[in-house]
Design an enzyme around this catalytic site. Structure first.
Site: not given
Length: 381
Positions: A243-244, A364
């Site tokens: 997700g980062r 995140e």
């Protein structure tokens, strides 16, 4: 300014061309007005799903795109450059599908992934709590087994798509065994006892709803458990590593949009008898902005290529998120400076870009957390 990209296949080139056209024709014309009105563009997520852009990095078997992560991220960058709220929403949805795609059973994936990847359903990721943001292992939302259901109680905080998502990938505590007592549930929005609090009043990304999600004796079927009980923190941290990279790509898209706006303005604005882009002070400022954007893009692509090859990429993911989001904050600030007083008004989009650039440094995993991850990797090397 068109970005000169190196894509691995002609299919990837076609996907990027589709995303670029959609960004230009469908997203960018609506962005300013919908952000001003705080309208969530759900129809655009449905359109992206029907166009095959909502599940790009997942297998074709479940209606995904079967694309490498480096392709997905470059598509995501184009979307975010046109409208950051939609780019972030696409990134969040992709991360929300990750737990099921990577850790679900074959039966769970066959039953649920096609609708999630095809645009019928929109996802949200429910990890953070008011007291457990960076310290994810401290979460306290409790799920108690009661026959064929888990009874869930607690409050999740800062949830993107809260109240508009169709499913919530939710991390809950199923035992008191610290970090080993966390599990992952896939929770339907229609679950009795689940509700959204009023939307947060945010600095930017106002077209994207963010709110708490309230679990009050919410009944979640046991077959919605993803992975084994106690494996939730491992699933969450793995999801965040990917997700980062999504947030890094969104930040680069936002910075590219700000750079493009600054260059266009500097070419058209004249002072002392010539365009301001011809003054050395302006040339150097724009050159630094361009260098920041392209360096950040190279960093997220390097991490994505490592991921695509099955290599460890956690440290590189944190570096990409850190570099790209700090870079976007600087580039958008400098873009406002290039436009001067005009940049401080809502007549030009750089004012909105600056407001939108702040939160990617926070979600995140804050950039302070990214520095901790990077330093820990160095110490353990």
């Amino acid at each position: 300014m068109p970005v000169d990209r190196l894509l691995p296949t002609s299919e990837a080139e076609d996907l990027l061309a589709l995303a670029t056209e959609m960004a230009r024709e469908e997203l960018k014309p609506r962005a300013a007005a919908d952000e001003e009105a705080e309208r969530f563009p759900r129809d655009l997520f449905t359109l992206m799903g029907k166009s095959g852009l909502l599940g790009l990095p997942y297998p074709e078997k479940w209606d995904g795109g079967g694309q490498p992560y480096e392709v997905y991220l470059q598509v995501l960058e184009e979307i975010a450059a046109a409208w950051m709220s939609v780019g972030v929403g696409l990134s969040v949805h992709t991360m929300s599908c990750y737990a099921l795609a990577e850790y679900g059973t074959e039966e769970q994936r066959d039953r649920r992934l096609p609708a999630m990847l095809g645009g019928e359903l929109l996802g949200a990721y429910a990890l953070s709590e008011g007291h457990a943001g960076s310290d994810a292992a401290a979460l306290s939302t409790r799920a108690r087994r009661d026959g064929d259901n888990y009874v869930v109680n607690g409050t999740k905080a800062w949830i993107t798509h809260a109240g508009v998502a169709d499913f919530y990938t939710t991390l809950v505590r199923t035992s008191g065994d610290g970090s080993h007592g966390i599990s992952c549930l896939l929770v339907d929005s229609s679950t009795p006892g689940l509700s959204a609090a009023p939307r947060e009043r945010k600095m930017g990304l106002t077209g994207s709803p963010t709110a708490q999600m309230l679990f009050e004796d919410a009944q979640v079927p046991v077959d919605r458990l993803i992975g084994e009980e106690g494996s939730g923190l491992k699933i969450a941290l793995s999801s965040l590593s990917s997700g980062r990279l999504g947030i890094a790509a969104c930040a680069v898209g936002l910075a590219q949009a700000a750079l493009d706006e600054a260059v266009q303005y500097a070419k058209g604005r004249s002072q002392f008898g010539r365009p301001i882009i011809e003054f050395q002070g302006m040339e150097f400022l724009l050159a630094d902005m361009a260098a920041t954007v392209e360096s950040a893009r190279a960093t997220y692509l390097d991490a994505a290529r490592r991921r695509d090859r099955g290599m460890d990429f956690q440290r590189q993911s944190s570096i990409a998120k850190l570099i790209a989001t700090d870079g976007a904050m600087k580039v958008t600030t400098d873009a406002v400076q290039v436009l001067g007083g005009a940049g401080y008004t809502r007549d030009f989009p750089v004012e909105r870009y600056l407001r939108e650039a702040k939160v990617p440094q926070i979600f995140e995993g804050t950039n302070q957390i990214q520095r901790m991850v990077i330093a820990r990797a160095l110490k353990n090397a």
